[in-house]
Design a protein around this motif. Structure first.
Motif, PDB file in Angstrom:
ATOM      1  N   ASP A  98       0.816  -1.215   0.000  1.00  0.00           N
ATOM      2  CA  ASP A  98       0.000   0.000   0.000  1.00  0.00           C
ATOM      3  C   ASP A  98       0.849   1.265   0.000  1.00  0.00           C
ATOM      4  O   ASP A  98       0.522   2.241  -0.675  1.00  0.00           O
ATOM      5  CB  ASP A  98      -0.943   0.025   1.209  1.00  0.00           C
ATOM      6  CG  ASP A  98      -2.026  -1.038   1.098  1.00  0.00           C
ATOM      7  OD1 ASP A  98      -2.213  -1.591  -0.015  1.00  0.00           O
ATOM      8  OD2 ASP A  98      -2.679  -1.323   2.111  1.00  0.00           O
ATOM      9  N   GLU A  99       1.963   1.250   0.765  1.00  0.00           N
ATOM     10  CA  GLU A  99       2.794   2.461   0.850  1.00  0.00           C
ATOM     11  C   GLU A  99       3.508   2.750  -0.481  1.00  0.00           C
ATOM     12  O   GLU A  99       3.957   3.868  -0.701  1.00  0.00           O
ATOM     13  CB  GLU A  99       3.789   2.388   2.009  1.00  0.00           C
ATOM     14  CG  GLU A  99       4.780   1.243   1.952  1.00  0.00           C
ATOM     15  CD  GLU A  99       4.286  -0.052   2.600  1.00  0.00           C
ATOM     16  OE1 GLU A  99       5.105  -0.953   2.766  1.00  0.00           O
ATOM     17  OE2 GLU A  99       3.085  -0.163   2.928  1.00  0.00           O
ATOM     18  N   GLU A 100       3.613   1.767  -1.359  1.00  0.00           N
ATOM     19  CA  GLU A 100       4.226   1.988  -2.671  1.00  0.00           C
ATOM     20  C   GLU A 100       3.224   2.561  -3.675  1.00  0.00           C
ATOM     21  O   GLU A 100       3.613   3.224  -4.631  1.00  0.00           O
ATOM     22  CB  GLU A 100       4.783   0.672  -3.230  1.00  0.00           C
ATOM     23  CG  GLU A 100       6.079   0.230  -2.595  1.00  0.00           C
ATOM     24  CD  GLU A 100       7.224   1.198  -2.857  1.00  0.00           C
ATOM     25  OE1 GLU A 100       7.292   1.799  -3.945  1.00  0.00           O
ATOM     26  OE2 GLU A 100       8.049   1.367  -1.940  1.00  0.00           O
ATOM     27  N   VAL A 101       1.943   2.284  -3.474  1.00  0.00           N
ATOM     28  CA  VAL A 101       0.923   2.697  -4.446  1.00  0.00           C
ATOM     29  C   VAL A 101       0.951   4.209  -4.658  1.00  0.00           C
ATOM     30  O   VAL A 101       0.833   4.687  -5.786  1.00  0.00           O
ATOM     31  CB  VAL A 101      -0.482   2.213  -4.012  1.00  0.00           C
ATOM     32  CG1 VAL A 101      -1.558   2.760  -4.941  1.00  0.00           C
ATOM     33  CG2 VAL A 101      -0.526   0.691  -3.992  1.00  0.00           C
ATOM     34  N   LYS A 102       1.154   4.977  -3.598  1.00  0.00           N
ATOM     35  CA  LYS A 102       1.166   6.441  -3.728  1.00  0.00           C
ATOM     36  C   LYS A 102       2.320   6.937  -4.601  1.00  0.00           C
ATOM     37  O   LYS A 102       2.267   8.041  -5.138  1.00  0.00           O
ATOM     38  CB  LYS A 102       1.203   7.116  -2.358  1.00  0.00           C
ATOM     39  CG  LYS A 102       2.491   6.918  -1.590  1.00  0.00           C
ATOM     40  CD  LYS A 102       2.427   7.621  -0.241  1.00  0.00           C
ATOM     41  CE  LYS A 102       3.687   7.451   0.575  1.00  0.00           C
ATOM     42  NZ  LYS A 102       4.055   6.075   0.858  1.00  0.00           N
ATOM     43  N   ASN A 103       3.356   6.107  -4.776  1.00  0.00           N
ATOM     44  CA  ASN A 103       4.491   6.478  -5.622  1.00  0.00           C
ATOM     45  C   ASN A 103       4.248   6.153  -7.091  1.00  0.00           C
ATOM     46  O   ASN A 103       5.024   6.553  -7.951  1.00  0.00           O
ATOM     47  CB  ASN A 103       5.763   5.755  -5.157  1.00  0.00           C
ATOM     48  CG  ASN A 103       6.141   6.127  -3.740  1.00  0.00           C
ATOM     49  OD1 ASN A 103       5.964   7.256  -3.317  1.00  0.00           O
ATOM     50  ND2 ASN A 103       6.647   5.164  -2.993  1.00  0.00           N
ATOM     51  N   LEU A 104       3.186   5.412  -7.372  1.00  0.00           N
ATOM     52  CA  LEU A 104       2.878   5.036  -8.748  1.00  0.00           C
ATOM     53  C   LEU A 104       1.939   6.080  -9.350  1.00  0.00           C
ATOM     54  O   LEU A 104       0.734   5.911  -9.379  1.00  0.00           O
ATOM     55  CB  LEU A 104       2.241   3.636  -8.779  1.00  0.00           C
ATOM     56  CG  LEU A 104       3.029   2.517  -8.102  1.00  0.00           C
ATOM     57  CD1 LEU A 104       2.265   1.206  -8.189  1.00  0.00           C
ATOM     58  CD2 LEU A 104       4.426   2.381  -8.693  1.00  0.00           C
ATOM     59  N   THR A 105       2.515   7.181  -9.801  1.00  0.00           N
ATOM     60  CA  THR A 105       1.682   8.279 -10.299  1.00  0.00           C
ATOM     61  C   THR A 105       1.443   8.193 -11.797  1.00  0.00           C
ATOM     62  O   THR A 105       0.440   8.680 -12.284  1.00  0.00           O
ATOM     63  CB  THR A 105       2.295   9.647  -9.943  1.00  0.00           C
ATOM     64  OG1 THR A 105       3.612   9.705 -10.482  1.00  0.00           O
ATOM     65  CG2 THR A 105       2.345   9.839  -8.438  1.00  0.00           C
ATOM     66  N   THR A 106       2.382   7.575 -12.527  1.00  0.00           N
ATOM     67  CA  THR A 106       2.207   7.444 -13.971  1.00  0.00           C
ATOM     68  C   THR A 106       2.172   5.967 -14.356  1.00  0.00           C
ATOM     69  O   THR A 106       2.566   5.098 -13.580  1.00  0.00           O
ATOM     70  CB  THR A 106       3.362   8.121 -14.746  1.00  0.00           C
ATOM     71  OG1 THR A 106       4.572   7.404 -14.487  1.00  0.00           O
ATOM     72  CG2 THR A 106       3.521   9.583 -14.363  1.00  0.00           C
ATOM     73  N   VAL A 107       1.724   5.724 -15.568  1.00  0.00           N
ATOM     74  CA  VAL A 107       1.698   4.355 -16.080  1.00  0.00           C
ATOM     75  C   VAL A 107       3.119   3.795 -16.104  1.00  0.00           C
ATOM     76  O   VAL A 107       3.357   2.646 -15.739  1.00  0.00           O
ATOM     77  CB  VAL A 107       1.039   4.314 -17.471  1.00  0.00           C
ATOM     78  CG1 VAL A 107       1.116   2.920 -18.076  1.00  0.00           C
ATOM     79  CG2 VAL A 107      -0.420   4.781 -17.384  1.00  0.00           C
ATOM     80  N   ARG A 108       4.103   4.632 -16.485  1.00  0.00           N
ATOM     81  CA  ARG A 108       5.497   4.171 -16.489  1.00  0.00           C
ATOM     82  C   ARG A 108       5.934   3.735 -15.093  1.00  0.00           C
ATOM     83  O   ARG A 108       6.624   2.718 -14.954  1.00  0.00           O
ATOM     84  CB  ARG A 108       6.456   5.238 -17.013  1.00  0.00           C
ATOM     85  CG  ARG A 108       7.921   4.780 -16.829  1.00  0.00           C
ATOM     86  CD  ARG A 108       8.964   5.547 -17.580  1.00  0.00           C
ATOM     87  NE  ARG A 108       8.908   5.509 -19.008  1.00  0.00           N
ATOM     88  CZ  ARG A 108       9.240   4.444 -19.759  1.00  0.00           C
ATOM     89  NH1 ARG A 108       9.561   3.308 -19.209  1.00  0.00           N
ATOM     90  NH2 ARG A 108       9.211   4.530 -21.068  1.00  0.00           N
ATOM     91  N   ASP A 109       5.563   4.484 -14.047  1.00  0.00           N
ATOM     92  CA  ASP A 109       5.928   4.100 -12.680  1.00  0.00           C
ATOM     93  C   ASP A 109       5.438   2.685 -12.388  1.00  0.00           C
ATOM     94  O   ASP A 109       6.161   1.870 -11.814  1.00  0.00           O
ATOM     95  CB  ASP A 109       5.305   5.055 -11.647  1.00  0.00           C
ATOM     96  CG  ASP A 109       5.874   6.462 -11.716  1.00  0.00           C
ATOM     97  OD1 ASP A 109       6.996   6.648 -12.240  1.00  0.00           O
ATOM     98  OD2 ASP A 109       5.175   7.383 -11.239  1.00  0.00           O
TER      99      ASP A 109
END
Length: 82
Positions: free
Chosen positions: A61-72
């Motif tokens: 869950d704490e990683e999801v906030k870092n996935l802002t773009t499709v590339r991420d």
């Protein structure tokens, strides 16, 4: 087995299409989930759960906030599969 960036992108596009109805063509590496694709946090969590199942990875869950773009997301999944 690790998948190519293109395979991951296509898989994510399928998941996003199922969740939001967005055309797969709209899902490109440079797109932002919230700004370009208009995906809210609830839909994002569903997409993450489906991606974990599809790609055999764990996205905390704490990683999801870092996935802002499709590339991420593609890069994260590729690294998690390696």
């Amino acid at each position: 087995m690790a998948q190519s960036e293109q395979e991951i992108l296509e898989g994510l596009a399928d998941i996003i299409n199922e969740e939001t109805g967005l055309e797969q063509d709209a899902v490109a590496l440079d797109k932002s989930f919230t700004e370009d694709l208009d995906i809210d946090s609830l839909s994002m969590m569903t997409i993450v759960v489906n991606a974990e199942e599809k790609f055999g990875v764990r996205i905390p869950d704490e990683e999801v906030k870092n996935l802002t773009t499709v590339r991420d997301a593609v890069d994260y999944i590729a690294k998690a599969q390696a």
